[in-house]
Write an enzyme that holds these catalytic residues in place. Structure first.
Site, PDB file in Angstrom:
ATOM      1  N   ASP A   1       0.780  -1.248   0.000  1.00  0.00           N
ATOM      2  CA  ASP A   1       0.000   0.000   0.000  1.00  0.00           C
ATOM      3  C   ASP A   1       0.812   1.299   0.000  1.00  0.00           C
ATOM      4  O   ASP A   1       0.433   2.281   0.666  1.00  0.00           O
ATOM      5  CB  ASP A   1      -0.955   0.020   1.206  1.00  0.00           C
ATOM      6  CG  ASP A   1      -1.983  -1.088   1.160  1.00  0.00           C
ATOM      7  OD1 ASP A   1      -1.940  -1.903   0.206  1.00  0.00           O
ATOM      8  OD2 ASP A   1      -2.816  -1.171   2.076  1.00  0.00           O
TER       9      ASP A   1
ATOM     10  N   LYS B   1      -6.543  -4.768  -3.258  1.00  0.00           N
ATOM     11  CA  LYS B   1      -7.125  -5.529  -2.145  1.00  0.00           C
ATOM     12  C   LYS B   1      -8.208  -4.711  -1.439  1.00  0.00           C
ATOM     13  O   LYS B   1      -7.995  -3.549  -1.110  1.00  0.00           O
ATOM     14  CB  LYS B   1      -6.027  -5.945  -1.164  1.00  0.00           C
ATOM     15  CG  LYS B   1      -5.281  -4.804  -0.504  1.00  0.00           C
ATOM     16  CD  LYS B   1      -4.173  -5.375   0.371  1.00  0.00           C
ATOM     17  CE  LYS B   1      -3.449  -4.352   1.181  1.00  0.00           C
ATOM     18  NZ  LYS B   1      -4.249  -3.541   2.104  1.00  0.00           N
TER      19      LYS B   1
ATOM     20  N   CYS C   1      -2.304  -2.538   7.650  1.00  0.00           N
ATOM     21  CA  CYS C   1      -2.270  -3.459   6.510  1.00  0.00           C
ATOM     22  C   CYS C   1      -1.034  -4.341   6.501  1.00  0.00           C
ATOM     23  O   CYS C   1      -1.093  -5.491   6.052  1.00  0.00           O
ATOM     24  CB  CYS C   1      -2.398  -2.669   5.211  1.00  0.00           C
ATOM     25  SG  CYS C   1      -4.049  -1.953   5.058  1.00  0.00           S
TER      26      CYS C   1
HETATM   27  C1  C5J Z   1      -3.160   0.619   5.470  1.00  0.00           C
HETATM   28  C2  C5J Z   1      -4.918   1.828   6.539  1.00  0.00           C
HETATM   29  N1  C5J Z   1      -2.592   0.441   4.275  1.00  0.00           N
HETATM   30  N2  C5J Z   1      -4.133   2.270   7.519  1.00  0.00           N
HETATM   31  N3  C5J Z   1      -4.405   1.146   5.507  1.00  0.00           N
HETATM   32  O1  C5J Z   1      -2.565   0.327   6.497  1.00  0.00           O
HETATM   33  O2  C5J Z   1      -6.096   2.049   6.567  1.00  0.00           O
END
Ligand code: C5J
Length: 221
Positions: free
Chosen positions: A24, A129, A162
């Site tokens: 991400d 995802k 994530c």
């Molecule tokens: C991730 C989030 N990528 N913090 N998303 O950690 O919502």
């Protein structure tokens, strides 16, 4: 096999069976003016790891082994976004709303792109995802099985959300995971520290951690 100095004990990296998994690193979480910042978060801790993630990615690319990038994203009609996620809390902007970089967490919107420094190469895998974990609702497990992968070297954001969800999903599916300490970040530094401790506790109950320096040294030798 190469021995990587890691916590809580050395990680025996088998490059033939390993993939690099980058979680991400998308503009909306990392860049100033994005969704993360609009929620009141300081994006500097996330921005600061980009050069390190890039260094590891470049070293890994030289090994010609599998690279997988993920993006937290939803379909434009939100059919893959459960109501519980959509309606949670009282944010000023919800998933699908128009934010500073297009619709929040919607596939193909500008904010949903990986930051330019880490743009995936054409042959690299990109997983969209719908959840926090990269295995939920995706073909990731099948892709890793097809490539005979047993180990994951993990980087990205955010460490306790994530990244940690993905590590736990991977661990339950039988993968050995090595998290790169200085190539992962949280909006909350204390949550990052707690996650690194949780991952490595009880003799690597979820996985291992190492620095980018020792990893790059190992894979470049
Ligand atoms: C991730 C989030 N990528 N913090 N998303 O950690 O919502």
């Amino acid at each position: 096999m190469m021995r990587v100095h890691a916590q809580p004990f050395p990680f025996e990296l088998d490059l033939e069976r390993a993939a690099l998994l980058i979680i991400d690193m998308q503009r909306d979480f990392v860049e100033p003016g994005g969704f993360g910042e609009s929620l009141g978060n300081q994006v500097e801790p996330l921005q600061s790891i980009v050069p390190t993630v890039k260094k590891v990615l470049e070293a890994w690319r030289l090994t010609e082994k599998l690279v997988v990038h993920t993006r937290e994203s939803h379909l434009p009609d939100l059919s893959d976004c459960p109501e519980a996620k959509l309606l949670r809390g009282n944010p000023s902007l919800r998933i699908g709303d128009l934010g500073p970089m297009g619709r929040i967490l919607i596939r193909d919107e500008p904010g949903n792109q990986i930051v330019p420094e880490l743009t995936p190469l054409q042959h690299e895998v990109v997983i969209d995802k719908p959840g926090k974990g990269a295995f939920y609702g995706t073909a990731l497990h099948e892709i890793l099985k097809q490539n005979h992968i047993r180990q994951l070297v993990v980087m990205g954001v955010t460490t306790e959300v994530c990244v940690q969800s993905t590590l736990r999903e991977a661990n339950d599916r039988g993968f050995d995971c090595l998290l790169v300490e200085d190539a992962t970040a949280s909006y909350f530094p204390e949550f990052k520290a707690a996650t690194l401790a949780m991952v490595t506790a009880q003799a690597a109950i979820v996985g291992w951690t190492c620095t980018s320096q020792v990893l790059i040294q190992a894979i470049s030798s």
